[in-house]
Design a protein around this motif. Structure first.
Motif, PDB file in Angstrom:
ATOM      1  N   ARG A  25      -2.703   0.491  -8.240  1.00  0.00           N
ATOM      2  CA  ARG A  25      -3.364  -0.314  -7.215  1.00  0.00           C
ATOM      3  C   ARG A  25      -2.595  -1.611  -7.021  1.00  0.00           C
ATOM      4  O   ARG A  25      -2.256  -2.297  -7.992  1.00  0.00           O
ATOM      5  CB  ARG A  25      -4.800  -0.621  -7.635  1.00  0.00           C
ATOM      6  N   SER A  28      -5.352  -6.837  -4.331  1.00  0.00           N
ATOM      7  CA  SER A  28      -6.251  -6.832  -3.174  1.00  0.00           C
ATOM      8  C   SER A  28      -5.978  -8.039  -2.299  1.00  0.00           C
ATOM      9  O   SER A  28      -5.256  -8.969  -2.681  1.00  0.00           O
ATOM     10  CB  SER A  28      -7.706  -6.859  -3.651  1.00  0.00           C
ATOM     11  N   THR A  29      -6.578  -8.028  -1.102  1.00  0.00           N
ATOM     12  CA  THR A  29      -6.401  -9.176  -0.213  1.00  0.00           C
ATOM     13  C   THR A  29      -6.929 -10.453  -0.858  1.00  0.00           C
ATOM     14  O   THR A  29      -6.325 -11.519  -0.720  1.00  0.00           O
ATOM     15  CB  THR A  29      -7.117  -8.939   1.124  1.00  0.00           C
ATOM     16  N   THR A  44      -4.046  -9.594   4.634  1.00  0.00           N
ATOM     17  CA  THR A  44      -4.295  -8.279   5.250  1.00  0.00           C
ATOM     18  C   THR A  44      -3.074  -7.798   6.022  1.00  0.00           C
ATOM     19  O   THR A  44      -2.698  -6.622   5.953  1.00  0.00           O
ATOM     20  CB  THR A  44      -5.510  -8.365   6.194  1.00  0.00           C
ATOM     21  N   PRO A  58      -4.361   3.101   1.724  1.00  0.00           N
ATOM     22  CA  PRO A  58      -5.711   2.834   1.217  1.00  0.00           C
ATOM     23  C   PRO A  58      -6.297   4.068   0.553  1.00  0.00           C
ATOM     24  O   PRO A  58      -6.165   5.181   1.057  1.00  0.00           O
ATOM     25  CB  PRO A  58      -6.499   2.453   2.486  1.00  0.00           C
ATOM     26  N   GLY A  63      -9.012   1.138  -3.443  1.00  0.00           N
ATOM     27  CA  GLY A  63      -8.310   0.019  -2.833  1.00  0.00           C
ATOM     28  C   GLY A  63      -6.995   0.496  -2.272  1.00  0.00           C
ATOM     29  O   GLY A  63      -6.823   1.686  -1.967  1.00  0.00           O
ATOM     30  N   THR A  64      -6.033  -0.393  -2.148  1.00  0.00           N
ATOM     31  CA  THR A  64      -4.700  -0.024  -1.656  1.00  0.00           C
ATOM     32  C   THR A  64      -3.818   0.320  -2.852  1.00  0.00           C
ATOM     33  O   THR A  64      -3.699  -0.467  -3.801  1.00  0.00           O
ATOM     34  CB  THR A  64      -4.084  -1.176  -0.862  1.00  0.00           C
ATOM     35  N   SER A 109     -12.170  -1.447   5.503  1.00  0.00           N
ATOM     36  CA  SER A 109     -10.911  -1.476   4.762  1.00  0.00           C
ATOM     37  C   SER A 109     -11.098  -2.130   3.393  1.00  0.00           C
ATOM     38  O   SER A 109     -10.581  -1.646   2.383  1.00  0.00           O
ATOM     39  CB  SER A 109      -9.854  -2.232   5.567  1.00  0.00           C
ATOM     40  N   GLU A 110     -11.853  -3.234   3.356  1.00  0.00           N
ATOM     41  CA  GLU A 110     -12.071  -3.942   2.093  1.00  0.00           C
ATOM     42  C   GLU A 110     -12.897  -3.106   1.117  1.00  0.00           C
ATOM     43  O   GLU A 110     -12.699  -3.174  -0.098  1.00  0.00           O
ATOM     44  CB  GLU A 110     -12.773  -5.276   2.359  1.00  0.00           C
ATOM     45  N   GLY A 112     -13.012   0.225   1.170  1.00  0.00           N
ATOM     46  CA  GLY A 112     -12.393   1.521   0.922  1.00  0.00           C
ATOM     47  C   GLY A 112     -13.166   2.685   1.494  1.00  0.00           C
ATOM     48  O   GLY A 112     -13.222   3.763   0.882  1.00  0.00           O
TER      49      GLY A 112
END
Length: 293
Positions: A25, A28-29, A44, A58, A63-64, A109-110, A112
């Motif tokens: 991962r 995160s933003t 972002t 994603p 998460g990403t 997006s945040e 997921g």
């Protein structure tokens, strides 16, 4: 190189160096905002740039993560959510970047999840904003109203000021011309109307609206100033200092005797919104007292 390009370059370096391996991962933003000192939108955009390069993708509920998106037509199971999680994420985004940055897609997006999944919980953006207002106001419950009408009104005004102080977007989210049906705001309105029982009904209603308009109006200055400082990097005090010479020249050239008298002898005014709010509130209450007599 822009801020988002700088962040993207650093994450790209970590991936190529093996510090971030496939499936790991990425920050995160929120972590990027904290580590690089940038706005949420910038963080972002950096992740979106890496997604476009297929370096990250994603992963619902995670998460990403590093790696291209998996090639599969199999239905991806959405993580379980509840309305409070969606509303709290909306508040977190608005607190960090303002209402302009808020969208269903961004929240999805945040969290997921797919954007469509959110509509099961909050209906849509307009409904979500009302729920955000209700939740934010709920953080500031009213105490028992004092018997004195003046103290009762001041208590409600100060509760609203504290809420606006914590959530700068809140003032612009509340409408006075088309008031939203916000359950936790109704007791505030009721408390002010009870304090104004000595007035005629139409005057009591006008006074209540005027009170909320005053508090909200001063609070809107906080939101605008925070945005201006973020955009320019210049604080309000620094801006005033930079404009002092120009203002002095304009006053000297114009027929402005009151301004000259005000600034005579090196008069220095401390611009403090909390003090300005309290001063305006006292003036408002003094006016009501005069009218009540």
């Amino acid at each position: 190189m822009t801020q988002y390009e700088t962040i993207a370059a650093e994450l790209r370096r970590r991936i190529k160096a093996g510090e971030l391996k496939p499936g790991d991962r990425v920050p995160s933003t929120r972590a990027l905002v904290r580590d690089f000192g940038v706005a949420m939108a910038t963080a972002t955009k950096a992740l979106q740039a890496l997604q476009a390069e297929r370096l990250v993708h994603p992963s619902p509920g995670v998460g990403t993560v590093v790696g291209p998106p998996p090639r599969t037509t199999r239905r991806v199971e959405q993580p379980e959510l509840n309305r409070d999680e969606v509303v709290r994420m909306g508040i977190a985004i608005a607190d960090a970047e303002g209402l302009a940055a808020l969208s269903m897609r961004r929240i999805a997006s945040e969290l997921g999840v797919s954007t469509m999944a959110l509509y099961r919980y909050v209906g849509g953006k307009d409904v979500l904003v009302v729920q955000m207002v209700d939740t934010a106001i709920g953080e500031f419950p009213l105490e028992t109203s004092p018997d004195d009408w003046r103290e009762a009104i001041a208590m409600v005004a100060r509760v609203h000021w504290a809420a606006y102080r914590r959530h700068l977007w809140l003032a612009s989210a509340i409408s006075l011309s088309r008031p939203q049906l916000v359950p936790r705001l109704l007791p505030h309105t009721d408390a002010v109307l009870r304090a104004l029982r000595g007035f005629e009904k139409s005057e009591a209603l006008s006074a209540m609206i005027s009170l909320f308009a005053y508090v909200r109006g001063v609070a809107l200055v906080m939101e605008a100033e925070a945005q201006a400082e973020q955009d320019t990097g210049v604080t309000a005090d620094e801006w005033v200092t930079e404009q002092a010479d120009k203002l002095g020249a304009m006053i000297a050239m114009g027929n402005l005797p009151a301004f000259r008298e005000l600034l005579a002898d090196g008069f220095d005014y401390e611009y403090d919104l909390d003090k300005l709010f309290e001063f305006g509130l006292e003036v408002f209450l003094d006016g009501l007292a005069t009218r009540l007599r």
